[in-house]
Design a protein around this motif. Structure first.
Motif, PDB file in Angstrom:
ATOM      1  N   ARG A 133       0.817  -1.216   0.000  1.00 57.99           N
ATOM      2  CA  ARG A 133       0.000   0.000   0.000  1.00 57.99           C
ATOM      3  C   ARG A 133       0.847   1.262   0.000  1.00 57.99           C
ATOM      4  N   HIS A 134       1.946   1.287   0.767  1.00 60.61           N
ATOM      5  CA  HIS A 134       2.674   2.533   0.992  1.00 60.61           C
ATOM      6  C   HIS A 134       4.069   2.554   0.366  1.00 60.61           C
ATOM      7  N   GLY A 135       4.533   1.439  -0.152  1.00 61.44           N
ATOM      8  CA  GLY A 135       5.833   1.428  -0.812  1.00 61.44           C
ATOM      9  C   GLY A 135       7.014   1.483   0.116  1.00 61.44           C
ATOM     10  N   ARG A 136       6.817   1.175   1.386  1.00 60.87           N
ATOM     11  CA  ARG A 136       7.915   1.126   2.350  1.00 60.87           C
ATOM     12  C   ARG A 136       7.608   0.039   3.366  1.00 60.87           C
ATOM     13  N   ARG A 137       8.629  -0.384   4.069  1.00 64.27           N
ATOM     14  CA  ARG A 137       8.504  -1.542   4.960  1.00 64.27           C
ATOM     15  C   ARG A 137       9.065  -1.174   6.335  1.00 64.27           C
ATOM     16  N   PRO A 138       8.221  -0.753   7.274  1.00 69.32           N
ATOM     17  CA  PRO A 138       8.708  -0.292   8.581  1.00 69.32           C
ATOM     18  C   PRO A 138       9.038  -1.460   9.507  1.00 69.32           C
ATOM     19  N   GLU A 139      10.258  -1.953   9.405  1.00 71.75           N
ATOM     20  CA  GLU A 139      10.665  -3.147  10.142  1.00 71.75           C
ATOM     21  C   GLU A 139      11.232  -2.776  11.513  1.00 71.75           C
ATOM     22  N   TYR A 140      10.372  -2.400  12.406  1.00 67.99           N
ATOM     23  CA  TYR A 140      10.742  -2.165  13.794  1.00 67.99           C
ATOM     24  C   TYR A 140       9.509  -2.390  14.652  1.00 67.99           C
ATOM     25  N   PHE A 141       9.652  -2.299  15.953  1.00 65.46           N
ATOM     26  CA  PHE A 141       8.650  -2.813  16.875  1.00 65.46           C
ATOM     27  C   PHE A 141       7.284  -2.151  16.780  1.00 65.46           C
ATOM     28  N   PHE A 142       7.210  -0.845  16.519  1.00 65.70           N
ATOM     29  CA  PHE A 142       5.957  -0.132  16.739  1.00 65.70           C
ATOM     30  C   PHE A 142       4.874  -0.405  15.695  1.00 65.70           C
ATOM     31  N   PRO A 143       5.179  -0.454  14.388  1.00 64.29           N
ATOM     32  CA  PRO A 143       4.108  -0.749  13.432  1.00 64.29           C
ATOM     33  C   PRO A 143       3.440  -2.114  13.658  1.00 64.29           C
ATOM     34  N   PRO A 144       4.195  -3.224  13.858  1.00 71.26           N
ATOM     35  CA  PRO A 144       3.492  -4.476  14.169  1.00 71.26           C
ATOM     36  C   PRO A 144       2.695  -4.396  15.468  1.00 71.26           C
ATOM     37  N   TYR A 145       3.217  -3.664  16.447  1.00 73.24           N
ATOM     38  CA  TYR A 145       2.480  -3.487  17.694  1.00 73.24           C
ATOM     39  C   TYR A 145       1.158  -2.769  17.433  1.00 73.24           C
ATOM     40  N   CYS A 146       1.198  -1.698  16.639  1.00 74.21           N
ATOM     41  CA  CYS A 146      -0.032  -0.965  16.319  1.00 74.21           C
ATOM     42  C   CYS A 146      -1.008  -1.843  15.535  1.00 74.21           C
ATOM     43  N   TYR A 147      -0.471  -2.716  14.702  1.00 71.01           N
ATOM     44  CA  TYR A 147      -1.314  -3.660  13.967  1.00 71.01           C
ATOM     45  C   TYR A 147      -2.056  -4.571  14.946  1.00 71.01           C
ATOM     46  N   ASP A 148      -1.369  -5.021  15.992  1.00 72.77           N
ATOM     47  CA  ASP A 148      -2.019  -5.851  17.001  1.00 72.77           C
ATOM     48  C   ASP A 148      -3.074  -5.070  17.777  1.00 72.77           C
ATOM     49  N   VAL A 149      -2.742  -3.860  18.212  1.00 73.09           N
ATOM     50  CA  VAL A 149      -3.711  -3.039  18.939  1.00 73.09           C
ATOM     51  C   VAL A 149      -4.918  -2.759  18.053  1.00 73.09           C
ATOM     52  N   GLY A 150      -4.659  -2.442  16.778  1.00 73.26           N
ATOM     53  CA  GLY A 150      -5.756  -2.143  15.858  1.00 73.26           C
ATOM     54  C   GLY A 150      -6.697  -3.314  15.691  1.00 73.26           C
ATOM     55  N   ARG A 151      -6.155  -4.513  15.567  1.00 73.81           N
ATOM     56  CA  ARG A 151      -7.016  -5.687  15.401  1.00 73.81           C
ATOM     57  C   ARG A 151      -7.809  -5.987  16.674  1.00 73.81           C
ATOM     58  N   LEU A 152      -7.199  -5.745  17.843  1.00 74.75           N
ATOM     59  CA  LEU A 152      -7.955  -5.911  19.080  1.00 74.75           C
ATOM     60  C   LEU A 152      -9.136  -4.942  19.131  1.00 74.75           C
ATOM     61  N   MET A 153      -8.882  -3.679  18.827  1.00 78.81           N
ATOM     62  CA  MET A 153      -9.943  -2.678  18.910  1.00 78.81           C
ATOM     63  C   MET A 153     -11.023  -2.913  17.861  1.00 78.81           C
ATOM     64  N   LEU A 154     -10.624  -3.232  16.620  1.00 78.09           N
ATOM     65  CA  LEU A 154     -11.605  -3.447  15.557  1.00 78.09           C
ATOM     66  C   LEU A 154     -12.402  -4.718  15.787  1.00 78.09           C
ATOM     67  N   THR A 155     -11.774  -5.756  16.329  1.00 82.51           N
ATOM     68  CA  THR A 155     -12.508  -6.964  16.673  1.00 82.51           C
ATOM     69  C   THR A 155     -13.564  -6.675  17.718  1.00 82.51           C
ATOM     70  N   ALA A 156     -13.205  -5.866  18.712  1.00 86.15           N
ATOM     71  CA  ALA A 156     -14.160  -5.514  19.759  1.00 86.15           C
ATOM     72  C   ALA A 156     -15.299  -4.666  19.204  1.00 86.15           C
ATOM     73  N   LEU A 157     -14.995  -3.723  18.328  1.00 88.32           N
ATOM     74  CA  LEU A 157     -16.058  -2.918  17.722  1.00 88.32           C
ATOM     75  C   LEU A 157     -16.995  -3.792  16.899  1.00 88.32           C
ATOM     76  N   ALA A 158     -16.431  -4.758  16.188  1.00 88.44           N
ATOM     77  CA  ALA A 158     -17.242  -5.606  15.319  1.00 88.44           C
ATOM     78  C   ALA A 158     -18.146  -6.545  16.099  1.00 88.44           C
ATOM     79  N   THR A 159     -17.747  -6.899  17.313  1.00 84.48           N
ATOM     80  CA  THR A 159     -18.500  -7.894  18.076  1.00 84.48           C
ATOM     81  C   THR A 159     -19.232  -7.318  19.279  1.00 84.48           C
ATOM     82  N   ALA A 160     -19.119  -6.013  19.502  1.00 82.63           N
ATOM     83  CA  ALA A 160     -19.776  -5.387  20.651  1.00 82.63           C
ATOM     84  C   ALA A 160     -21.292  -5.406  20.482  1.00 82.63           C
ATOM     85  N   ARG A 161     -21.984  -5.833  21.508  1.00 78.18           N
ATOM     86  CA  ARG A 161     -23.446  -5.824  21.518  1.00 78.18           C
ATOM     87  C   ARG A 161     -23.916  -5.322  22.869  1.00 78.18           C
TER      88      ARG A 161
END
Length: 371
Positions: free
Chosen positions: A271-299
């Motif tokens: 998507r962006h033409g660069r590869r951020p190979e350090y701790f924070f982008p994968p960490y944000c990917y994990d946080v994002g999936r936790l939050m989006l999973t919760a939004l998708a399943t919240a009732r």
């Protein structure tokens, strides 16, 4: 068709760089997750990210963090990522718990901030990091250390747990010296450690105390092995910081061997033409999936509904840490990592050119095995 109100996610960034900014990858990563959820039909409602970027402790003030939290609540955030720094998180916890409306996910390492509404996905923890650090030092053959601890809430909490970790690992602590949490001369403190001739130096704290330690050690002509906690992750933020950690071994969350991480980096690069190979982008990917999973399943789709949905996330493969690391929360479970290798040890080469995988709590790692 009637217009659908976006589900709002708050971002409370409480540590800013010298220019008042924050990591350029956080919003692109979170947007990537939101788009993946939309493309896969997991979440039909659009998502909007609301940012409050303030300078909290240690360089700023807690009041700015507190005010940012309430502003995000008033902006109708259903979940908040942040704060990031333990000192702010511990102080914010009563406000989050007393309000009892919106869950937050923090990367702060102190377990003192966890609660019914405060979920932790920490960059380590003050209870666990010293155990891993001491284990790696023992694997390296160290039998004695001198500790430089930042004279702060974080530093003293780390010091307590590091004492126990070293004892369990068979490492004798020969000296303990306090150092400021801000940049300052470190010559006196390093000389005090050198006087007792330990096998290695251990630093514990937020990380700003490391500034100038290498220079002080060079001045006194003593360069022992050096270990630190996740303060090491500052080494990934700039060439200057990597120079401060030249020759150091420290705890990190980035492991090139993790297939979930590589899959995320492939998608980000496409998507962006660069590869951020350090701790924070994968960490944000994990946080994002936790939050989006919760939004998708919240009732229902409310703050309390999102809190309940976070508690139901189980065994989600993590992009963070060594292969096999997973994510989960639960009733009375507020620490999100599953697996002993959610933290790895990396080493900055002596010339500060790059870092390489070094060890996990399970043993030393041959960096040639990384892809």
């Amino acid at each position: 068709m009637p217009q659908v109100t976006p589900a709002r996610i708050g971002l409370l960034m409480d540590y800013l760089d010298e220019d008042g900014g924050y990591d350029e990858n956080i919003l692109p990563v979170l947007q990537l997750v939101a788009d993946q959820f939309a493309d896969n039909g997991i979440l039909e409602r659009p998502v909007e990210f609301i940012v409050r970027a303030v300078q909290g402790l240690p360089n700023g003030s807690f009041r700015a963090v507190r005010d940012a939290f309430y502003e995000l609540v008033e902006e109708d955030a259903l979940v908040i990522f942040g704060p990031w720094v333990s000192e702010n998180g511990v102080a914010l916890r009563p406000h989050v718990e007393n309000l009892g409306q919106v869950p937050i996910i923090t990367m702060g390492a102190s377990e003192s901030m966890l609660g019914e509404w405060v979920f932790g996905l920490p960059a380590g923890s003050m209870e666990e990091e010293p155990i891993i650090m001491a284990t790696v030092a023992a694997l390296d053959g160290c039998r004695s250390v001198g500790i430089a601890f930042e004279d702060s809430l974080i530093g003293r909490e780390y010091l307590r747990t590091t004492r126990a970790a070293c004892a369990a690992a068979g490492i004798n602590i020969l000296a303990e010296v306090p150092i400021p949490q801000v940049e300052s001369a470190k010559h006196t403190a390093m000389s005090a450690l050198a006087a007792v001739s330990p096998d290695a130096v251990m630093h514990v704290g937020f990380g700003l105390g490391v500034i100038g330690m290498n220079a002080a050690l060079e001045t006194i002509g003593w360069m022992p092995k050096r270990y630190t906690t996740t303060a090491f992750e500052f080494a990934a933020t700039s060439d200057w910081w990597r120079g401060q950690f030249a020759g150091w071994i420290g705890l990190d969350q980035f492991d090139e061997r993790n297939e979930t991480c590589r899959g995320f980096l492939d998608a980000f690069e496409a998507r962006h033409g660069r590869r951020p190979e350090y701790f924070f982008p994968p960490y944000c990917y994990d946080v994002g999936r936790l939050m989006l999973t919760a939004l998708a399943t919240a009732r229902p789709l409310t703050g309390p509904g999102v809190k309940d949905a976070l508690e139901k996330v189980k065994m989600l493969p993590a992009a963070t840490g060594a292969p096999g690391t997973r994510l989960r929360f639960g009733k009375y479970i507020r620490h999100g990592w599953v697996g002993s290798e959610f933290l790895v040890a990396r080493r900055v080469l002596p010339d500060a050119s790059r870092s390489e995988l070094y060890a996990t709590i399970e043993g030393l790692v041959d960096p040639r095995m990384a892809p």
